[in-house]
Design a protein around this motif. Structure first.
Motif, PDB file in Angstrom:
ATOM      1  N   UNK A  19       4.511   7.289 -10.983  1.00  0.00           N
ATOM      2  CA  UNK A  19       4.213   6.426 -12.131  1.00  0.00           C
ATOM      3  C   UNK A  19       3.002   5.540 -11.829  1.00  0.00           C
ATOM      4  N   UNK A  20       2.285   5.186 -12.894  1.00  0.00           N
ATOM      5  CA  UNK A  20       1.116   4.305 -12.726  1.00  0.00           C
ATOM      6  C   UNK A  20       1.545   2.978 -12.104  1.00  0.00           C
ATOM      7  N   UNK A  21       2.797   2.582 -12.376  1.00  0.00           N
ATOM      8  CA  UNK A  21       3.297   1.290 -11.875  1.00  0.00           C
ATOM      9  C   UNK A  21       3.353   1.209 -10.347  1.00  0.00           C
ATOM     10  N   UNK A  22       3.361   2.365  -9.685  1.00  0.00           N
ATOM     11  CA  UNK A  22       3.473   2.353  -8.217  1.00  0.00           C
ATOM     12  C   UNK A  22       2.286   1.626  -7.592  1.00  0.00           C
ATOM     13  N   UNK A  23       1.265   1.374  -8.393  1.00  0.00           N
ATOM     14  CA  UNK A  23       0.088   0.658  -7.898  1.00  0.00           C
ATOM     15  C   UNK A  23       0.438  -0.778  -7.461  1.00  0.00           C
ATOM     16  N   UNK A  24       1.588  -1.279  -7.935  1.00  0.00           N
ATOM     17  CA  UNK A  24       1.972  -2.650  -7.521  1.00  0.00           C
ATOM     18  C   UNK A  24       2.217  -2.726  -6.007  1.00  0.00           C
ATOM     19  N   UNK A  25       2.396  -1.545  -5.370  1.00  0.00           N
ATOM     20  CA  UNK A  25       2.650  -1.553  -3.922  1.00  0.00           C
ATOM     21  C   UNK A  25       1.365  -1.734  -3.108  1.00  0.00           C
ATOM     22  N   UNK A  26       0.230  -1.494  -3.745  1.00  0.00           N
ATOM     23  CA  UNK A  26      -1.032  -1.473  -2.988  1.00  0.00           C
ATOM     24  C   UNK A  26      -1.283  -2.790  -2.248  1.00  0.00           C
ATOM     25  N   UNK A  27      -1.429  -2.680  -0.940  1.00  0.00           N
ATOM     26  CA  UNK A  27      -1.728  -3.851  -0.110  1.00  0.00           C
ATOM     27  C   UNK A  27      -0.563  -4.829  -0.002  1.00  0.00           C
ATOM     28  N   UNK A  28       0.655  -4.362  -0.361  1.00  0.00           N
ATOM     29  CA  UNK A  28       1.809  -5.278  -0.386  1.00  0.00           C
ATOM     30  C   UNK A  28       2.835  -4.894   0.682  1.00  0.00           C
ATOM     31  N   UNK A  29       3.467  -5.921   1.259  1.00  0.00           N
ATOM     32  CA  UNK A  29       4.541  -5.680   2.233  1.00  0.00           C
ATOM     33  C   UNK A  29       5.720  -5.020   1.525  1.00  0.00           C
ATOM     34  N   UNK A  30       6.252  -3.961   2.140  1.00  0.00           N
ATOM     35  CA  UNK A  30       7.399  -3.260   1.556  1.00  0.00           C
ATOM     36  C   UNK A  30       8.530  -3.228   2.582  1.00  0.00           C
TER      37      UNK A  30
END
Ligand SMILES: Cc1cc2nc3c(=O)[nH]c(=O)nc-3n(C[C@H](O)[C@H](O)[C@H](O)COP(=O)(O)O)c2cc1C
Length: 269
Positions: free
Chosen positions: A73-84
């Motif tokens: 999904x396009x929303x997966x972009x919220x992970x970019x550069x983010x701690x998971x």
């Protein structure tokens, strides 16, 4: 702090409790990495978080189809550069799924710093009976002959230690080079006797997944016999593999200690 909680769903939705056919029919797509269409969760792709916690399950040695769908999904972009931080629930047979999940998170640009793994109570042999009962009937409680299924309540309660640590380390969530926040709290503690069954299971599933896909998509009549044979193979093979692995694993631990350590620790990679 502000928490945004999203449920990940797909079209079609998966039933729970499962029906036998649907349960086994999702194996080829899970193994081949062909998820269904994700339902938008309503996340704004431009939104940025300090920390994303992804809860997911293992399906047929792979990340579940809904979580695989999220990464398309396009929303997966919220992970970019983010701690998971990853939180998994499984029956101990999860090394390959963890590796694939690490890859999916990395491809989405996320920084996986910790992996919490919850496993079902009772061990592999008991789980062979209690897990199907849980999936196909939704029954978790102990029966006349079988112990309780799923994750034990004290393991669920034990998750609070991660919450407390995260609360205390809030100022580090968005640090420039995120490092582990939970490593010393034993987030992953898997008995490696599950490694051998996983290797054998992976070979069997990869084969059946390829053949089934050549016979069509989920629901297709042509692939039904393949799924039927896969189901029988699993039912017959799994107890044999578990028994052989219980005998062989102690020997492999002596011969190949680096590949078969006693337990696996937190390895977010
Ligand atoms: C279709 C399907 C396949 C599964 N395959 C595996 C597997 O390969 N390895 C594993 O450890 N658990 C497997 N599980 C168990 C799940 O990972 C999970 O533990 C189970 O669904 C219970 O989750 P719950 O307590 O959140 O309901 C599977 C579950 C489902 C529904």
């Amino acid at each position: 702090m502000e928490i945004s909680w999203r449920a990940i769903e797909t079209v079609p939705r998966y039933p729970y409790p499962w029906r036998v056919r649907e349960f086994f029919e999702c194996m080829p797509e899970a193994v081949n990495g062909e998820p269904p269409t994700p339902v938008p969760t309503g996340l704004d792709p431009a939104e940025r978080f300090d920390l994303v916690i992804i809860g997911w399950q293992v399906w047929f040695l792979s990340p579940s189809l809904p979580i695989q769908a999220f990464f398309t999904a396009a929303e997966a972009v919220v992970l970019r550069g983010t701690r998971v931080i990853s939180v998994t629930c499984c029956r101990e047979i999860c090394q390959r799924a963890q590796a694939r999940m690490r890859m999916l998170i990395r491809q989405a640009g996320g920084v996986l710093t910790d992996s919490i793994v919850l496993t079902h109570q009772g061990g592999s042999m008991v789980g062979y009976l209690t897990a199907p009962r849980l999936m196909l009937s939704g029954r978790r409680e102990a029966g006349a002959l079988l112990p309780a299924a799923g994750v034990a309540q004290h393991d669920i309660d034990g998750l609070a230690r991660f919450g407390v640590r995260l609360r205390k380390t809030q100022n580090r969530w968005a640090e420039a080079e995120p490092g582990s926040l939970l490593a010393d709290l034993a987030p992953t503690d898997i008995n490696t006797s599950a490694l051998l069954p996983e290797m054998i299971g992976a070979a069997v599933m990869t084969l059946f997944a390829r053949v089934a896909r050549r016979c069509g998509r989920p629901g297709g009549l042509l692939r039904l016999p393949v799924i039927g044979v896969f189901m029988l193979t699993l039912v017959i093979l799994l107890p044999v593999v578990l028994a052989v692995s219980a005998l062989l694993t102690p020997v492999l631990r002596i011969l190949l200690p680096s590949r078969f350590p006693r337990r696996t620790a937190n390895a977010p990679g």
